[in-house]
Design a protein around this motif. Structure first.
Motif, PDB file in Angstrom:
ATOM      1  N   ILE A 120       0.812 -11.553   0.611  1.00 47.76           N
ATOM      2  CA  ILE A 120       0.619 -10.415  -0.203  1.00 47.76           C
ATOM      3  C   ILE A 120       1.298 -10.649  -1.422  1.00 47.76           C
ATOM      4  O   ILE A 120       0.792 -10.329  -2.810  1.00 47.76           O
ATOM      5  N   LYS A 121       2.363 -10.987  -1.244  1.00 50.60           N
ATOM      6  CA  LYS A 121       3.479 -11.266  -2.560  1.00 50.60           C
ATOM      7  C   LYS A 121       2.782 -12.516  -3.617  1.00 50.60           C
ATOM      8  O   LYS A 121       2.624 -12.378  -4.760  1.00 50.60           O
ATOM      9  N   LYS A 122       2.446 -13.691  -2.619  1.00 48.52           N
ATOM     10  CA  LYS A 122       1.529 -14.734  -3.406  1.00 48.52           C
ATOM     11  C   LYS A 122       0.216 -14.294  -4.229  1.00 48.52           C
ATOM     12  O   LYS A 122       0.064 -14.565  -5.282  1.00 48.52           O
ATOM     13  N   VAL A 123      -0.586 -13.566  -3.502  1.00 47.06           N
ATOM     14  CA  VAL A 123      -1.715 -13.183  -3.903  1.00 47.06           C
ATOM     15  C   VAL A 123      -1.490 -12.159  -5.165  1.00 47.06           C
ATOM     16  O   VAL A 123      -2.177 -12.309  -6.043  1.00 47.06           O
ATOM     17  N   GLU A 124      -0.399 -11.248  -5.078  1.00 49.77           N
ATOM     18  CA  GLU A 124      -0.232 -10.468  -6.026  1.00 49.77           C
ATOM     19  C   GLU A 124       0.059 -11.281  -7.413  1.00 49.77           C
ATOM     20  O   GLU A 124      -0.192 -11.126  -8.537  1.00 49.77           O
ATOM     21  N   GLU A 125       1.104 -12.003  -7.165  1.00 48.50           N
ATOM     22  CA  GLU A 125       1.661 -12.956  -8.247  1.00 48.50           C
ATOM     23  C   GLU A 125       0.403 -13.929  -8.743  1.00 48.50           C
ATOM     24  O   GLU A 125       0.457 -13.792 -10.324  1.00 48.50           O
ATOM     25  N   LEU A 126      -0.380 -14.482  -8.089  1.00 51.63           N
ATOM     26  CA  LEU A 126      -1.259 -15.085  -8.541  1.00 51.63           C
ATOM     27  C   LEU A 126      -2.467 -14.522  -9.409  1.00 51.63           C
ATOM     28  O   LEU A 126      -3.034 -14.711 -10.546  1.00 51.63           O
ATOM     29  N   MET A 127      -2.716 -13.125  -8.952  1.00 55.27           N
ATOM     30  CA  MET A 127      -3.654 -12.293  -9.599  1.00 55.27           C
ATOM     31  C   MET A 127      -3.203 -11.799 -10.926  1.00 55.27           C
ATOM     32  O   MET A 127      -3.654 -11.734 -11.972  1.00 55.27           O
ATOM     33  N   VAL A 128      -1.794 -11.610 -11.171  1.00 51.63           N
ATOM     34  CA  VAL A 128      -1.063 -11.098 -12.268  1.00 51.63           C
ATOM     35  C   VAL A 128      -1.297 -12.238 -13.203  1.00 51.63           C
ATOM     36  O   VAL A 128      -1.585 -12.187 -14.379  1.00 51.63           O
TER      37      VAL A 128
ATOM     38  N   PRO B 224      -4.552  -8.131  11.740  1.00 51.99           N
ATOM     39  CA  PRO B 224      -3.640  -9.300  11.478  1.00 51.99           C
ATOM     40  C   PRO B 224      -3.493 -10.296  10.166  1.00 51.99           C
ATOM     41  O   PRO B 224      -2.611 -10.988  10.166  1.00 51.99           O
ATOM     42  N   GLN B 225      -4.410 -10.102   9.427  1.00 53.56           N
ATOM     43  CA  GLN B 225      -4.445 -10.933   8.099  1.00 53.56           C
ATOM     44  C   GLN B 225      -5.312 -10.179   7.205  1.00 53.56           C
ATOM     45  O   GLN B 225      -6.268  -9.462   7.160  1.00 53.56           O
ATOM     46  N   GLY B 226      -5.268 -10.872   5.853  1.00 54.11           N
ATOM     47  CA  GLY B 226      -5.881 -10.362   4.945  1.00 54.11           C
ATOM     48  C   GLY B 226      -5.119  -9.562   3.945  1.00 54.11           C
ATOM     49  O   GLY B 226      -4.315  -8.741   4.066  1.00 54.11           O
ATOM     50  N   VAL B 227      -5.672  -9.430   2.616  1.00 55.83           N
ATOM     51  CA  VAL B 227      -4.970  -8.825   1.449  1.00 55.83           C
ATOM     52  C   VAL B 227      -6.081  -8.441   0.739  1.00 55.83           C
ATOM     53  O   VAL B 227      -6.994  -9.013   0.392  1.00 55.83           O
ATOM     54  N   SER B 228      -5.941  -6.825   0.064  1.00 54.30           N
ATOM     55  CA  SER B 228      -6.539  -6.358  -0.952  1.00 54.30           C
ATOM     56  C   SER B 228      -5.860  -5.843  -1.945  1.00 54.30           C
ATOM     57  O   SER B 228      -4.677  -5.490  -1.719  1.00 54.30           O
ATOM     58  N   GLY B 229      -6.369  -6.005  -3.134  1.00 51.52           N
ATOM     59  CA  GLY B 229      -5.547  -5.477  -4.168  1.00 51.52           C
ATOM     60  C   GLY B 229      -6.440  -5.412  -5.622  1.00 51.52           C
ATOM     61  O   GLY B 229      -7.507  -5.751  -5.775  1.00 51.52           O
ATOM     62  N   VAL B 230      -5.720  -4.631  -6.488  1.00 55.38           N
ATOM     63  CA  VAL B 230      -6.354  -4.555  -7.867  1.00 55.38           C
ATOM     64  C   VAL B 230      -5.135  -4.703  -8.889  1.00 55.38           C
ATOM     65  O   VAL B 230      -3.797  -4.248  -8.574  1.00 55.38           O
TER      66      VAL B 230
END
Length: 126
Positions: A23-31, A51-57
């Motif tokens: 989650i931290k990596k996905v958020e960092e990359l999205m920003v 057990p896995q997956g991330v959603s975000g905006v």
């Protein structure tokens, strides 16, 4: 006809499991994808699934970037919607594809807010 925004829908495949499940990596990359496209980041909301997956905006002044990941499939569904001429949504999608170590990206762009020029002039005068 003039349009108000550009919306790129990207299917990003063959990505690294460990990146898409962090989650931290996905958020960092999205920003960073938003910033690399020239956007102004306002706020972020991300959720880690079990057990896995991330959603975000990532909300940007120019609209938003959204993601949902399926790490077990190496797949991320990404939307990048930008308004105005300053931000290029393709830059954000390409950034994510590169940083997810993707093997393939299929994407298409939609023009949003397709309205006749006369309507836009009338709306301004309301």
């Amino acid at each position: 006809m003039k349009h108000l925004g550009r919306h790129v829908l990207a299917e990003i495949c063959g990505c690294e499991f460990n990146i898409l499940n962090d989650i931290k990596k996905v958020e960092e990359l999205m920003v960073n994808a938003a910033l690399s496209a020239g956007a102004e980041v306002r706020e972020c909301v991300f959720h880690k699934f079990s057990p896995q997956g991330v959603s975000g905006v990532v909300v940007i002044s120019e609209s938003h970037l959204a993601i949902h990941t399926w790490p077990e499939l190496g797949y991320a569904a990404v939307d990048v919607f930008t308004c105005g001429e300053k931000v290029n949504p393709w830059d954000a999608c390409n950034y994510l594809s590169d940083h997810f170590c993707a093997k393939h990206m299929i994407a298409k762009e939609l023009k949003r807010g397709m309205m006749p020029e006369s309507y836009l002039k009338e709306a301004v005068n309301i």
